[in-house]
Design a protein around this motif. Structure first.
Motif, PDB file in Angstrom:
ATOM      1  N   ASP A  84       0.877  -1.169   0.000  1.00 23.31           N
ATOM      2  CA  ASP A  84       0.000   0.000   0.000  1.00 23.31           C
ATOM      3  C   ASP A  84       0.915   1.219   0.000  1.00 23.31           C
ATOM      4  O   ASP A  84       1.852   1.286   0.810  1.00 23.31           O
ATOM      5  CB  ASP A  84      -0.894  -0.021   1.239  1.00 23.31           C
ATOM      6  CG  ASP A  84      -1.898   1.118   1.242  1.00 23.31           C
ATOM      7  OD1 ASP A  84      -2.355   1.518   0.158  1.00 23.31           O
ATOM      8  OD2 ASP A  84      -2.205   1.625   2.344  1.00 23.31           O
ATOM      9  N   TYR A  85       0.674   2.161  -0.915  1.00 27.97           N
ATOM     10  CA  TYR A  85       1.549   3.329  -0.959  1.00 27.97           C
ATOM     11  C   TYR A  85       0.738   4.579  -1.262  1.00 27.97           C
ATOM     12  O   TYR A  85      -0.361   4.513  -1.811  1.00 27.97           O
ATOM     13  CB  TYR A  85       2.666   3.160  -1.994  1.00 27.97           C
ATOM     14  CG  TYR A  85       2.209   3.102  -3.426  1.00 27.97           C
ATOM     15  CD1 TYR A  85       2.164   4.257  -4.202  1.00 27.97           C
ATOM     16  CD2 TYR A  85       1.816   1.899  -3.996  1.00 27.97           C
ATOM     17  CE1 TYR A  85       1.750   4.214  -5.515  1.00 27.97           C
ATOM     18  CE2 TYR A  85       1.394   1.848  -5.314  1.00 27.97           C
ATOM     19  CZ  TYR A  85       1.366   3.004  -6.067  1.00 27.97           C
ATOM     20  OH  TYR A  85       0.948   2.960  -7.365  1.00 27.97           O
ATOM     21  N   VAL A  97       5.013   7.253   1.120  1.00 25.86           N
ATOM     22  CA  VAL A  97       4.982   6.324   2.245  1.00 25.86           C
ATOM     23  C   VAL A  97       4.508   4.986   1.694  1.00 25.86           C
ATOM     24  O   VAL A  97       3.458   4.910   1.042  1.00 25.86           O
ATOM     25  CB  VAL A  97       4.041   6.802   3.376  1.00 25.86           C
ATOM     26  CG1 VAL A  97       3.957   5.762   4.492  1.00 25.86           C
ATOM     27  CG2 VAL A  97       4.500   8.148   3.917  1.00 25.86           C
ATOM     28  N   VAL A  98       5.305   3.935   1.903  1.00 27.68           N
ATOM     29  CA  VAL A  98       4.995   2.595   1.407  1.00 27.68           C
ATOM     30  C   VAL A  98       4.886   1.649   2.592  1.00 27.68           C
ATOM     31  O   VAL A  98       5.813   1.569   3.404  1.00 27.68           O
ATOM     32  CB  VAL A  98       6.092   2.068   0.444  1.00 27.68           C
ATOM     33  CG1 VAL A  98       5.692   0.713  -0.122  1.00 27.68           C
ATOM     34  CG2 VAL A  98       6.373   3.060  -0.651  1.00 27.68           C
ATOM     35  N   LYS A  99       3.762   0.946   2.680  1.00 32.16           N
ATOM     36  CA  LYS A  99       3.586  -0.089   3.698  1.00 32.16           C
ATOM     37  C   LYS A  99       3.626  -1.430   2.989  1.00 32.16           C
ATOM     38  O   LYS A  99       2.823  -1.680   2.082  1.00 32.16           O
ATOM     39  CB  LYS A  99       2.278   0.105   4.447  1.00 32.16           C
ATOM     40  CG  LYS A  99       2.271   1.391   5.249  1.00 32.16           C
ATOM     41  CD  LYS A  99       0.977   1.610   5.970  1.00 32.16           C
ATOM     42  CE  LYS A  99       1.043   2.934   6.725  1.00 32.16           C
ATOM     43  NZ  LYS A  99      -0.177   3.215   7.456  1.00 32.16           N
ATOM     44  N   LYS A 101       3.846  -5.669   3.459  1.00 34.69           N
ATOM     45  CA  LYS A 101       3.637  -6.804   4.364  1.00 34.69           C
ATOM     46  C   LYS A 101       3.917  -8.091   3.620  1.00 34.69           C
ATOM     47  O   LYS A 101       3.526  -8.245   2.465  1.00 34.69           O
ATOM     48  CB  LYS A 101       2.212  -6.807   4.899  1.00 34.69           C
ATOM     49  CG  LYS A 101       1.944  -7.958   5.858  1.00 34.69           C
ATOM     50  CD  LYS A 101       0.584  -7.830   6.501  1.00 34.69           C
ATOM     51  CE  LYS A 101       0.277  -8.994   7.407  1.00 34.69           C
ATOM     52  NZ  LYS A 101       1.113  -9.136   8.554  1.00 34.69           N
ATOM     53  N   SER A 140       6.415  -6.872   8.365  1.00 36.50           N
ATOM     54  CA  SER A 140       5.975  -5.712   7.596  1.00 36.50           C
ATOM     55  C   SER A 140       6.928  -4.556   7.877  1.00 36.50           C
ATOM     56  O   SER A 140       7.598  -4.521   8.908  1.00 36.50           O
ATOM     57  CB  SER A 140       4.535  -5.333   7.936  1.00 36.50           C
ATOM     58  OG  SER A 140       4.421  -5.043   9.297  1.00 36.50           O
ATOM     59  N   ARG A 141       6.986  -3.641   6.934  1.00 29.48           N
ATOM     60  CA  ARG A 141       7.861  -2.464   7.049  1.00 29.48           C
ATOM     61  C   ARG A 141       7.157  -1.270   6.439  1.00 29.48           C
ATOM     62  O   ARG A 141       6.364  -1.416   5.497  1.00 29.48           O
ATOM     63  CB  ARG A 141       9.170  -2.667   6.270  1.00 29.48           C
ATOM     64  CG  ARG A 141      10.065  -3.772   6.724  1.00 29.48           C
ATOM     65  CD  ARG A 141      11.065  -3.412   7.795  1.00 29.48           C
ATOM     66  NE  ARG A 141      11.910  -2.278   7.523  1.00 29.48           N
ATOM     67  CZ  ARG A 141      13.044  -2.318   6.835  1.00 29.48           C
ATOM     68  NH1 ARG A 141      13.478  -3.433   6.306  1.00 29.48           N
ATOM     69  NH2 ARG A 141      13.749  -1.227   6.679  1.00 29.48           N
ATOM     70  N   THR A 142       7.478  -0.112   6.939  1.00 26.89           N
ATOM     71  CA  THR A 142       7.035   1.142   6.348  1.00 26.89           C
ATOM     72  C   THR A 142       8.283   1.859   5.855  1.00 26.89           C
ATOM     73  O   THR A 142       9.225   2.066   6.623  1.00 26.89           O
ATOM     74  CB  THR A 142       6.268   2.008   7.356  1.00 26.89           C
ATOM     75  OG1 THR A 142       5.107   1.286   7.778  1.00 26.89           O
ATOM     76  CG2 THR A 142       5.855   3.327   6.732  1.00 26.89           C
ATOM     77  N   LYS A 144       9.868   5.211   3.667  1.00 26.10           N
ATOM     78  CA  LYS A 144       9.546   6.586   3.280  1.00 26.10           C
ATOM     79  C   LYS A 144      10.594   7.118   2.307  1.00 26.10           C
ATOM     80  O   LYS A 144      11.755   6.733   2.373  1.00 26.10           O
ATOM     81  CB  LYS A 144       9.488   7.488   4.513  1.00 26.10           C
ATOM     82  CG  LYS A 144       8.372   7.093   5.462  1.00 26.10           C
ATOM     83  CD  LYS A 144       8.353   7.965   6.670  1.00 26.10           C
ATOM     84  CE  LYS A 144       7.234   7.525   7.610  1.00 26.10           C
ATOM     85  NZ  LYS A 144       7.174   8.359   8.801  1.00 26.10           N
TER      86      LYS A 144
END
Length: 162
Positions: A84-85, A97-99, A101, A140-142, A144
């Motif tokens: 998700d970005y 911002v990129v999430k 998983k 998961s990572r976020t 930026k």
């Protein structure tokens, strides 16, 4: 998993010991994840290393007489990631911002995040907090990133994960 408490200045080196359980690994390669946190468990740094049970062997000088075997990396099964970005603009800057998983039981190895234009032009300069990542199962990572709006040369940004 192993935890060690260390008190060192940021410019010092300290040997923490040897990795345990490597001889039980059933493949010729293995991964080591290193997370550095402060006393309040705030993440300071995160690194992933891939190592071979058949390491480089050095000659009398600095010549390598045998290269480590990493062929199994080419045979790793693919992990399907959920991504998700969102791009946002603030004044003359573009923020991403990129999430990401990894819901699978597989390792998502060395995935590269990029931003380009629709004509495949690379955005430069761009500032990432990380852009080559490895996610272990169920991690998961976020991530930026930000860059100047002018780097798009009037085009829209396109995010990709390779």
């Amino acid at each position: 998993k192993s935890k060690k408490k260390v008190k060192k200045k940021s410019d010092n080196v300290k040997k923490l010991g040897k990795l345990k359980g490597v001889n039980k690994v059933k493949t010729s390669i293995y991964f080591v994840e290193l997370n550095l946190t402060d006393d309040k468990r705030n993440k300071l740094d995160h690194n992933v290393y891939w190592l071979s049970k058949d390491p480089d062997k050095m000659g009398a000088d600095t010549d390598i007489i045998h290269n480590a075997n990493f062929q199994e990396l080419n045979k790793m099964p693919k992990a399907n990631l959920k991504v998700d970005y969102k791009f946002s603009n603030h004044q003359n800057d573009v923020f991403l911002v990129v999430k990401i998983k990894n819901p699978s039981d597989k390792i998502a190895f060395f995935k590269r995040l990029t931003i380009r234009t629709k004509n495949h032009a690379i955005i430069s300069p761009i500032f990432w907090n990380d852009n080559f990542i490895t996610l272990f199962p169920h991690q998961s990572r976020t991530i930026k990133a930000h860059f100047k709006q002018s780097a798009l040369q009037g085009e829209s940004p396109i995010f990709s994960l390779d």
